[in-house]
Design an enzyme around this catalytic site. Sequence first.
Site, PDB file in Angstrom:
ATOM      1  N   TYR A 197       0.847  -1.206   0.000  1.00 10.92           N
ATOM      2  CA  TYR A 197       0.000   0.000   0.000  1.00 10.92           C
ATOM      3  C   TYR A 197       0.882   1.255   0.000  1.00 10.92           C
ATOM      4  O   TYR A 197       0.670   2.176  -0.803  1.00 10.92           O
ATOM      5  CB  TYR A 197      -0.906  -0.050   1.228  1.00 10.92           C
ATOM      6  CG  TYR A 197      -1.565   1.248   1.609  1.00 10.92           C
ATOM      7  CD1 TYR A 197      -2.555   1.809   0.816  1.00 10.92           C
ATOM      8  CD2 TYR A 197      -1.194   1.918   2.787  1.00 10.92           C
ATOM      9  CE1 TYR A 197      -3.160   3.003   1.176  1.00 10.92           C
ATOM     10  CE2 TYR A 197      -1.797   3.107   3.154  1.00 10.92           C
ATOM     11  CZ  TYR A 197      -2.778   3.653   2.343  1.00 10.92           C
ATOM     12  OH  TYR A 197      -3.373   4.839   2.694  1.00 10.92           O
ATOM     13  N   SER A 224      -3.513  10.169  10.281  1.00 13.46           N
ATOM     14  CA  SER A 224      -4.706   9.399  10.661  1.00 13.46           C
ATOM     15  C   SER A 224      -5.906  10.336  10.589  1.00 13.46           C
ATOM     16  O   SER A 224      -6.169  11.095  11.521  1.00 13.46           O
ATOM     17  CB  SER A 224      -4.549   8.851  12.085  1.00 13.46           C
ATOM     18  OG  SER A 224      -3.301   8.186  12.214  1.00 13.46           O
TER      19      SER A 224
HETATM   20  C1  15L Z   1      -3.482   5.291   6.211  1.00 17.97           C
HETATM   21  O1  15L Z   1      -2.888   5.547   5.176  1.00 17.97           O
HETATM   22  C2  15L Z   1      -4.775   4.555   6.199  1.00 17.97           C
HETATM   23  O2  15L Z   1      -5.553   4.876   5.060  1.00 17.97           O
HETATM   24  C3  15L Z   1      -5.583   4.789   7.446  1.00 17.97           C
HETATM   25  O3  15L Z   1      -6.598   3.840   7.524  1.00 17.97           O
HETATM   26  C4  15L Z   1      -4.733   4.761   8.728  1.00 17.97           C
HETATM   27  O4  15L Z   1      -4.271   3.471   8.970  1.00 17.97           O
HETATM   28  C5  15L Z   1      -3.605   5.746   8.599  1.00 17.97           C
HETATM   29  O5  15L Z   1      -2.867   5.538   7.420  1.00 17.97           O
HETATM   30  C6  15L Z   1      -2.660   5.785   9.801  1.00 17.97           C
HETATM   31  O6  15L Z   1      -1.454   5.644   9.640  1.00 17.97           O
HETATM   32  O7  15L Z   1      -3.169   5.973  10.907  1.00 17.97           O
END
Ligand code: 15L
Length: 277
Positions: free
Chosen positions: A144, A173
Amino acid sequence: MAVLITGAAGRVGSMLRHRLGDRGWALRYLDRVAVPDDGGAPGRAVVGDVADPARLDEAFRAADGEDAISAVVHLAGQPTEAPWAVVRAANIDGTFELFEAARRHGVRRVVFASSNHAVGFTPRPGDEDTELPDDLPPRPDTLYGVSKVFGEALARYYVDRYGFSVACLRIGSCREAPEQARELATWLSPADLTGLVDGALRAADLTFATVWGVSANDGYRWWSLDGTRALGYRAVDRAADRRPELVAEPGLASDSLVGGVFTTDRFGIDEVGAQGR
Ligand code: 15L
């Protein structure tokens, strides 16, 4: 002028549907699922996959009486770790098709939802250290995260080759309220999200920027706000004020890396699952 929001029915998209209209933007939407009728700003919504050029054309093309799209906020995609086939379809193919559609339709400004997980294996600063800068080099913590690095690289390419203006927001977040100790540092409030996106849509001198998407979080923040300020927005919210009880929760000190739990073995390729490869 109108702004197209991809992923408009999702968590972050919904925050913007409820707030960005108040900043004077007409909004249009694209999502794989129907955009709920939940009090968000009105706007024509196309239901379709972001990797589908025909649906993108439908979303970009102004119908009779509609304002032309002048910018895109690209949120659509896989929002956490998943098997490669899923990440690739949504975040690699989808982001490429989004930029191509913008190019076809003469839209040159994009706000791209990147993530802190593009640099998740970067050590977080110690309490005495300075903040991590906005332009940290890639250190993705997951596939991701790799896909977000790809999106940032693709954005840079469209800036240099086709004269786009792109702000890549390395979002922390983004939630209505912080949920755990780490988010004392990483929370991005809906109001600060909106101010940041609005700044990125308006910034006159934007060519390409990676900026942290984070609230002020005074006393806890790991990340610089210089990039946000350069886009004309000053973040104001503080996670510790919103959820004071989190201050007593264990967790923040154990987050030695930016990406938190995403950097653990649980998020390895085999652990997340080999299906779809
Ligand atoms: C992200 O990129 C996610 O989309 C989100 O769901 C959280 O996990 C966030 O990072 C995070 O690091 O808190």
